[in-house]
Design an enzyme around this catalytic site. Sequence first.
Site, mmCIF file in Angstrom:
data_model
loop_
_atom_site.group_PDB
_atom_site.id
_atom_site.type_symbol
_atom_site.label_atom_id
_atom_site.label_comp_id
_atom_site.label_asym_id
_atom_site.label_seq_id
_atom_site.Cartn_x
_atom_site.Cartn_y
_atom_site.Cartn_z
ATOM 1 N N CYS A 122 46.134 27.896 37.622
ATOM 2 C CA CYS A 122 45.862 26.489 37.882
ATOM 3 C C CYS A 122 45.571 26.250 39.363
ATOM 4 O O CYS A 122 46.126 26.915 40.228
ATOM 5 C CB CYS A 122 47.029 25.573 37.496
ATOM 6 S SG CYS A 122 47.585 25.736 35.817
ATOM 7 N N ARG B 29 41.039 30.019 39.450
ATOM 8 C CA ARG B 29 42.484 30.059 39.203
ATOM 9 C C ARG B 29 42.826 29.668 37.762
ATOM 10 O O ARG B 29 43.976 29.800 37.327
ATOM 11 C CB ARG B 29 43.220 29.117 40.160
ATOM 12 C CG ARG B 29 42.977 29.413 41.624
ATOM 13 C CD ARG B 29 43.734 28.439 42.494
ATOM 14 N NE ARG B 29 45.151 28.561 42.274
ATOM 15 C CZ ARG B 29 45.951 29.418 42.874
ATOM 16 N NH1 ARG B 29 45.450 30.245 43.764
ATOM 17 N NH2 ARG B 29 47.224 29.456 42.605
ATOM 18 N N TRP C 26 45.068 26.618 33.682
ATOM 19 C CA TRP C 26 45.183 27.826 32.872
ATOM 20 C C TRP C 26 46.449 27.593 32.055
ATOM 21 O O TRP C 26 47.555 27.658 32.572
ATOM 22 C CB TRP C 26 45.326 29.053 33.762
ATOM 23 C CG TRP C 26 45.269 30.349 33.013
ATOM 24 C CD1 TRP C 26 44.148 31.045 32.663
ATOM 25 C CD2 TRP C 26 46.371 31.125 32.532
ATOM 26 N NE1 TRP C 26 44.499 32.200 31.988
ATOM 27 C CE2 TRP C 26 45.847 32.271 31.895
ATOM 28 C CE3 TRP C 26 47.762 30.969 32.568
ATOM 29 C CZ2 TRP C 26 46.658 33.243 31.314
ATOM 30 C CZ3 TRP C 26 48.566 31.935 31.987
ATOM 31 C CH2 TRP C 26 48.010 33.058 31.366
ATOM 32 N N ASN D 8 50.893 23.190 39.656
ATOM 33 C CA ASN D 8 50.617 24.607 39.403
ATOM 34 C C ASN D 8 51.955 25.329 39.409
ATOM 35 O O ASN D 8 52.707 25.216 40.381
ATOM 36 C CB ASN D 8 49.698 25.161 40.502
ATOM 37 C CG ASN D 8 49.631 26.681 40.468
ATOM 38 O OD1 ASN D 8 49.672 27.282 39.402
ATOM 39 N ND2 ASN D 8 49.543 27.291 41.640
ATOM 40 N N GLY D 9 52.251 26.064 38.335
ATOM 41 C CA GLY D 9 53.525 26.791 38.269
ATOM 42 C C GLY D 9 54.152 26.594 36.898
ATOM 43 O O GLY D 9 53.491 26.129 35.968
ATOM 44 N N GLU E 49 40.455 51.781 36.967
ATOM 45 C CA GLU E 49 39.798 50.580 37.463
ATOM 46 C C GLU E 49 38.422 50.384 36.817
ATOM 47 O O GLU E 49 38.059 49.266 36.444
ATOM 48 C CB GLU E 49 39.696 50.668 38.998
ATOM 49 C CG GLU E 49 39.007 49.501 39.666
ATOM 50 C CD GLU E 49 39.642 48.145 39.429
ATOM 51 O OE1 GLU E 49 40.720 48.076 38.813
ATOM 52 O OE2 GLU E 49 39.031 47.134 39.822
ATOM 53 N N LYS F 38 37.468 47.073 34.685
ATOM 54 C CA LYS F 38 36.320 46.217 35.061
ATOM 55 C C LYS F 38 35.464 45.931 33.846
ATOM 56 O O LYS F 38 35.084 44.810 33.594
ATOM 57 C CB LYS F 38 35.438 46.902 36.112
ATOM 58 C CG LYS F 38 35.819 46.834 37.552
ATOM 59 C CD LYS F 38 35.848 45.489 38.203
ATOM 60 C CE LYS F 38 37.078 44.723 37.924
ATOM 61 N NZ LYS F 38 38.250 44.842 38.652
ATOM 62 N N GLU G 82 37.367 43.732 31.024
ATOM 63 C CA GLU G 82 37.736 42.343 31.318
ATOM 64 C C GLU G 82 36.530 41.409 31.404
ATOM 65 O O GLU G 82 36.656 40.222 31.133
ATOM 66 C CB GLU G 82 38.589 42.234 32.584
ATOM 67 C CG GLU G 82 37.888 42.551 33.872
ATOM 68 C CD GLU G 82 38.787 42.462 35.093
ATOM 69 O OE1 GLU G 82 39.730 41.678 35.095
ATOM 70 O OE2 GLU G 82 38.516 43.205 36.064
ATOM 71 N N HIS H 57 44.901 65.924 23.456
ATOM 72 C CA HIS H 57 46.232 65.848 22.822
ATOM 73 C C HIS H 57 46.321 64.692 21.827
ATOM 74 O O HIS H 57 47.392 64.133 21.634
ATOM 75 C CB HIS H 57 47.312 65.740 23.897
ATOM 76 C CG HIS H 57 47.375 66.968 24.752
ATOM 77 N ND1 HIS H 57 47.879 68.162 24.315
ATOM 78 C CD2 HIS H 57 46.942 67.195 26.012
ATOM 79 C CE1 HIS H 57 47.780 69.077 25.266
ATOM 80 N NE2 HIS H 57 47.212 68.508 26.316
ATOM 81 N N LYS I 104 42.524 34.175 38.050
ATOM 82 C CA LYS I 104 42.581 35.142 39.136
ATOM 83 C C LYS I 104 43.986 35.339 39.693
ATOM 84 O O LYS I 104 44.418 36.437 39.947
ATOM 85 C CB LYS I 104 41.636 34.712 40.251
ATOM 86 C CG LYS I 104 41.527 35.778 41.326
ATOM 87 C CD LYS I 104 40.230 35.720 42.043
ATOM 88 C CE LYS I 104 40.059 36.902 42.958
ATOM 89 N NZ LYS I 104 39.726 38.123 42.236
HETATM 90 C C1 F6R Z 1 41.297 42.548 37.713
HETATM 91 C C2 F6R Z 1 42.131 41.756 38.597
HETATM 92 C C3 F6R Z 1 43.584 41.708 38.318
HETATM 93 C C4 F6R Z 1 44.382 41.642 39.637
HETATM 94 C C5 F6R Z 1 45.872 41.434 39.338
HETATM 95 C C6 F6R Z 1 46.687 41.406 40.607
HETATM 96 O O1 F6R Z 1 39.954 42.528 38.108
HETATM 97 O O2 F6R Z 1 41.651 41.136 39.514
HETATM 98 O O3 F6R Z 1 44.003 42.776 37.527
HETATM 99 O O4 F6R Z 1 44.171 42.826 40.339
HETATM 100 O O5 F6R Z 1 46.041 40.235 38.639
HETATM 101 O O6 F6R Z 1 46.268 40.382 41.455
HETATM 102 P P1 F6R Z 1 46.647 40.390 42.975
HETATM 103 O O7 F6R Z 1 45.937 41.529 43.623
HETATM 104 O O8 F6R Z 1 46.175 39.064 43.488
HETATM 105 O O9 F6R Z 1 48.141 40.538 43.054
#
Ligand code: F6R
Length: 605
Positions: free
Chosen positions: A2, A27, A75, A101-102, A478, A482, A485, A501, A600
């Site tokens: 949020c 967010r 969110w 937010n929270g 990673e 990518k 997601e 395995h 995010k």
């Molecule tokens: C994936 C992504 C998330 C963040 C994770 C941690 O592309 O961005 O997996 O890496 O939510 O976020 P931070 O780095 O802000 O703690």
Amino acid sequence: MCGIVGYTGQLQAAPVLLNGLKHLEYRGYDSAGIAVLNDGAIEMTKTSGKVDALIEKVQEIGGMPGISGIGHTRWATHGVPNEVNAHPHLSQDGRFAIVHNGIIENFAVLRKELEDKGVVFRSETDTEVIVQLLGIYYEGDIKKALLRTVSRLEGSYALGVLSSDEPGTLYAARVASPLIIGIGAGENFFASDITALISHTKNVIDMDDGEIAEITPDRITVFDHAGREIKKEERYVSWDVASAEKNGYDHFMLKEIMEQPASLKAAIEPRIRAGAIVFDELDLDMKKYDRVMITACGSAYHAAVVGKYLIQKLCRIPVDAEVASELRYEDAVIDERTLAIVISQSGETADTIAAMKKCKDAGASVLAIVNVVGSTIAKLADSVIYTWAGPEIAVATTKGYTTQVAVLSMFAVWAAHETGRMDEALFKKMTADIRLIPKLAQRALDLNARVKKLAEKYHDQPSLFFIGRNLDYAVCLEGSLKLKEISYIHSEAYAAGELKHGTIALIEPGRLVVALCCYEELFDKTVSNIQQVKARGADVLAVAPEGNRRIFAEANASLPVPRTDPNLVPVIEIIPLQLFAYYVAKRNGCDIDKPKNLAKSVTVE
Ligand code: F6R
């Protein structure tokens, strides 16, 4: 999760709030709303869906006049993302509107208490208890009522309050959720982060836990939890407006991928002097530690896995990389001889903060690797290395991750030298190699057209695998995340030697296996694994150093990346995989910057 924003000044508030919400959308983006004070009455517009839907709705009603207001992009945590549950929420008497937010953990108890007093709730949200409490406690002094309200809350919040009783005045409060106050001339703001405000001001005050602020167009007053006025420092934000805009790119993600040579340079260059890595910000005696624990979530955790391989190899010290949501509830062996390294782009991730506190309580020294200056993790850590990636808006991290890995690589080399595990000659050589990373990243970006073609060829795979060993495996984690997601294609990262395995049963003709072969110490081993999947009909896309003819003969398709020291491959190797995920998602018509179900900054558990 949020995003919240507030404005009070001389301009029309609604356009300022809507523009701010557009920049906070990363967010959370399942519903949104604004409240504006017009002729002494609070007027609200809310909608399910993204901020664009809210903008349209406000236009349809002919705009919302008023020079102070608050806004929210959501969110959902409590209650489905519909219009009723969207913020702002109103007190029963309509005197207060609130954005939050929270998470309020004791909301059920508070709701029951308020319902017993006759309050009728409109939404299913935890937030509504805050505004109803405020309404009940208000006896003519908003500050007093707000202090009493927040004293009842358990959990996390960044709050913004608008009241019909005090036109032109906003209130804000925070515990464990990010909140800044923006300082303008004849106007002031609050927001979850600077990207919402950067086109108006770069001067901010960081709110700390337990503080509340009273904000008018000409004055900002901050109080502690007991209502005593406190003096706060102002901070100037160096990020520029352009860095929070798309600048002609179709998506923030592509822009941020392309920015990596510059962000890597910003992370690396200032830390190299006279051919040596220097961390002015660190006052660590590395010899004091007999163990390193690295913790983070998501992509930052994948960076942690790179850090584990590197620090262990170069410093000869045991290193663990633990997912923060696990570490926080684990009985891990951590003490004052442990260096805990906490990695986070946002610096606000709830699980990472909890794991960090746990390490601190057990006596560990905490070093944070963070992008956002002044964030919670940066504030709580014993020392901080900033990644200087600049604002990252796309939900899927790219430059955030590569700058984390670059900083970890530098740290590993620096620490190996500090502890006498790396001689001067190798230290200088690796420092020189690290200095070249931004240039090599630029060359990796030259694969753009080639990756686009491969994405065209493989965009309709139902599921695929990423395989590799050691550092290549860390990058598989990673690369796979990518892809899944943003394109919603199922994919798995596998340690190449582990596939046989059990999981190899899933390999069938035509299935794409992306094989990472840049960690050349284990090249022959990975080649054997490639042969195993090819024997079962898989198509192999190899990512390997330029000039490695053998691998390119084995694979069905290839991405040759610039050569570097094998210990430094992750930053370079991930770039074509970021592009691959991007173009597959684009080809499949996905909402790249705002993938479904994600946000995010994950400030909930
Ligand atoms: C994936 C992504 C998330 C963040 C994770 C941690 O592309 O961005 O997996 O890496 O939510 O976020 P931070 O780095 O802000 O703690």
